[in-house]
Design a protein around this motif. Structure first.
Motif, mmCIF file in Angstrom:
data_model
loop_
_atom_site.group_PDB
_atom_site.id
_atom_site.type_symbol
_atom_site.label_atom_id
_atom_site.label_comp_id
_atom_site.label_asym_id
_atom_site.label_seq_id
_atom_site.Cartn_x
_atom_site.Cartn_y
_atom_site.Cartn_z
ATOM 1 N N VAL A 96 0.858 -1.182 0.000
ATOM 2 C CA VAL A 96 0.000 0.000 0.000
ATOM 3 C C VAL A 96 0.894 1.231 0.000
ATOM 4 O O VAL A 96 1.710 1.425 0.911
ATOM 5 N N ASN A 97 0.772 2.044 -1.029
ATOM 6 C CA ASN A 97 1.587 3.244 -1.132
ATOM 7 C C ASN A 97 0.913 4.453 -0.494
ATOM 8 O O ASN A 97 1.577 5.329 0.053
ATOM 9 N N LYS A 98 -0.423 4.486 -0.564
ATOM 10 C CA LYS A 98 -1.163 5.634 -0.032
ATOM 11 C C LYS A 98 -2.395 5.118 0.729
ATOM 12 O O LYS A 98 -3.235 4.409 0.170
ATOM 13 N N VAL A 99 -2.476 5.467 1.991
ATOM 14 C CA VAL A 99 -3.557 4.934 2.836
ATOM 15 C C VAL A 99 -4.914 5.340 2.301
ATOM 16 O O VAL A 99 -5.873 4.561 2.307
ATOM 17 N N THR A 100 -5.039 6.580 1.811
ATOM 18 C CA THR A 100 -6.338 7.079 1.369
ATOM 19 C C THR A 100 -6.837 6.355 0.120
ATOM 20 O O THR A 100 -8.003 6.504 -0.245
ATOM 21 N N ASP A 101 -5.964 5.580 -0.529
ATOM 22 C CA ASP A 101 -6.447 4.786 -1.674
ATOM 23 C C ASP A 101 -7.296 3.604 -1.192
ATOM 24 O O ASP A 101 -8.083 3.049 -1.976
ATOM 25 N N TYR A 102 -7.147 3.226 0.074
ATOM 26 C CA TYR A 102 -7.842 2.048 0.612
ATOM 27 C C TYR A 102 -8.885 2.388 1.696
ATOM 28 O O TYR A 102 -9.868 1.672 1.852
ATOM 29 N N LEU A 103 -8.602 3.461 2.441
ATOM 30 C CA LEU A 103 -9.473 3.776 3.568
ATOM 31 C C LEU A 103 -9.884 5.249 3.553
ATOM 32 O O LEU A 103 -9.176 6.089 2.984
ATOM 33 N N SER A 104 -11.023 5.531 4.205
ATOM 34 C CA SER A 104 -11.471 6.916 4.379
ATOM 35 C C SER A 104 -12.040 7.045 5.781
ATOM 36 O O SER A 104 -12.508 6.070 6.392
ATOM 37 N N GLU A 105 -11.999 8.261 6.295
ATOM 38 C CA GLU A 105 -12.516 8.490 7.637
ATOM 39 C C GLU A 105 -14.017 8.193 7.683
ATOM 40 O O GLU A 105 -14.759 8.579 6.779
ATOM 41 N N GLY A 106 -14.440 7.475 8.743
ATOM 42 C CA GLY A 106 -15.849 7.089 8.888
ATOM 43 C C GLY A 106 -16.164 5.734 8.282
ATOM 44 O O GLY A 106 -17.280 5.226 8.452
ATOM 45 N N GLN A 107 -15.215 5.147 7.579
ATOM 46 C CA GLN A 107 -15.449 3.844 6.949
ATOM 47 C C GLN A 107 -15.457 2.739 8.005
ATOM 48 O O GLN A 107 -14.651 2.735 8.933
#
Length: 498
Positions: free
Chosen positions: A448-459
């Motif tokens: 995983v290079n970028k966390v926001t590619d997999y997760l978002s706040e509130g998920q």
């Protein structure tokens, strides 16, 4: 009492006020003999009427006829003088009949208790209720249970204390066929309530074994003697109906005395007239094994040891008879509380978690109370008391507290919500007030290079607890949870697109 009497005598001697040589007014013997000759037999017949109000009506008619025949406000005796003499004749007739061994006013012998009727659970929404009827005396008694916060705070001379047991006795005018305003409790209601309280207090459970505040209210709906002892019987039944674990059932009886010289008669379960015309009102409350309360009102100088022995033995026989009638309906406390009663529960939490349960400014505990309807008390050692309006209320409050205070277990999988994203991973809230870090390497199997590619706040995500270090920091893994449960882990396309 003797201490107070002695103090009064010393005060009187010090003030030295001249004594008032009071002498009773001489009776009109001639008039009394004429009244007795004409009306004594009528009084005797009137007191064979067993129904109280009908008897009162007939006695009133006799007195009216006597006043009309003999009173003369101008020349002869006054109406009040005639009434006073009639009262003396009436008293002599009733007392003499009893001493001669004749049946009492309602036809009983000296040791018989009036017919008893008992009902419990008469008010479905009350926590406990009972209807106790003995002859023409009847009490509806209700028991209400509350939390320890409902205890009565008493500000006494020796300091402030909380009383977790209250017994209130109400004697409305209609119970004796009268009308009147129901105002503040009077001397009679306070005194009778205190006596009834003493009668049942000895068999109550301790606050540790039964941590409820108990309020008992006795409503006298009809009275013809010994309503305070009817309140004792009704209170015992209502408490047992509510599920209060009494040590033993309690009953009470009022004893009377007619004494003339060396002749005397002790009466069991006296009527109101026998109390009024007699020499003693001796109330005894207790269980099968002993006495819990005594009260004696006496109108003569004293009683002998023989009279006391007879009265106590007769009272015991009467009390056991009453207990037998009560036990036919309810002999032991119910094993479960009423569905309408509050439910008490206790639990133990880590003292370090108390602040989490209370929350900032009490916000968390108020929220639990508002949502569940339960009241919560927390001690410094972590002991929590929960008083729910019902079982569902208490269970809901307990579940929320358990959720707040639960400790994360290594290897367990939890539901969580992504609270915050950082370059090296994401912080996930998976228990109330508890966050853990999902390192970027624990999000997915691939790199995983970028966390926001997999997760978002509130998920919402499923996480597994990998470790808790000695500083309380928690390591979580999304990919381990997915692998163990056989579910898909987050993919790059799962995150919302900018």
């Amino acid at each position: 009492m003797q201490t107070a009497i002695q103090a009064i005598k010393e005060f009187a001697a010090e003030v030295a006020t001249p004594a008032w040589d009071w002498q009773p007014e001489e009776q009109n013997v001639e008039l009394k003999d004429k009244l007795a000759e004409q009306f004594a037999e009528q009084f005797a017949e009137a007191y064979k009427i067993t129904e109280k109000m009908a008897r009162y009506e007939r006695v009133g008619q006799i007195k009216e006829a006597a006043v009309e025949a003999f009173a003369n406000e101008e020349e002869g005796p006054s109406a009040q003088e005639v009434k006073d003499l009639l009262g003396s004749i009436e008293k002599s007739v009733v007392r003499g009949s009893v001493l001669d061994g004749k049946p009492r006013i309602d036809g009983r012998d000296n040791q018989t208790v009036r017919p008893i009727q008992v009902e419990t659970g008469i008010l479905p929404k009350a926590h406990g209720s009972a209807l106790f009827t003995r002859g023409e005396t009847q009490a509806i008694v209700v028991t209400t249970l509350g939390s320890t916060r409902d205890a009565q705070m008493i500000d006494a001379l020796e300091g402030t204390k909380n009383d977790a047991f209250m017994l209130h006795y109400n004697f409305p005018p209609y119970c004796v066929g009268e009308t009147g305003m129901a105002l503040a409790p009077k001397r009679r209601e306070i005194g009778h309530g205190r006596l009834a309280r003493r009668g049942v207090q000895a068999v109550l459970p301790t606050g540790t074994s039964f941590p409820y505040t108990i309020r008992v209210v006795s409503e006298i709906t009809e009275s013809n003697g010994s309503s305070s002892m009817a309140s004792v019987c009704g209170s015992s039944l209502a408490l047992m109906d509510a599920g209060v674990p009494l040590k033993a059932p309690v009953a009470g009886i009022a004893m009377g005395l007619i004494k003339d010289g060396n002749r005397f008669a002790v009466l069991s379960d006296i009527l109101g007239d026998e109390d009024h015309l007699g020499d003693m009102d001796f109330k005894v409350a207790g269980t099968e094994n002993g006495v819990t309360a005594l009260q004696m009102d006496i109108k003569i100088e004293g009683i002998t040891e023989e009279i006391m022995e007879v009265a106590l033995n007769q009272a015991r026989d009467g009390r056991l008879h009453i207990l037998g009638e009560m036990n036919k309906v309810l002999s032991v406390s119910r094993e479960v509380l009423s569905d309408a009663a509050p439910v008490f529960d206790t639990m133990k939490i880590n003292p370090d978690k108390i602040r989490d349960v209370i929350g900032k400014g009490g916000a968390t505990i108020r929220q639990i109370t508002d949502e569940t309807g339960a009241s919560i008390e927390i001690e410094d050692d972590g002991k929590v008391r929960i008083f729910g309006e019902n079982k569902a209320s208490a269970d809901a409050a307990r579940a929320q507290i358990e959720g707040i205070t639960a400790e994360p277990e290594i290897g367990e999988i939890y539901d969580g919500v992504v609270a915050r994203i950082v370059d090296f991973g994401a912080f996930v809230t998976f228990m109330p007030g508890t966050d853990g870090l999902v390192h970027i390497s624990q999000i997915a199997q691939e790199r995983v290079n970028k966390v926001t590619d997999y997760l978002s706040e509130g998920q919402q995500v499923r996480v597994k607890v990998l470790d808790v270090d000695n500083r309380g920091r928690i390591k979580l893994s999304i990919k381990e949870a997915a692998a163990e449960e056989g579910t898909a882990e987050p993919a790059a396309e799962d995150a919302p697109q900018e």
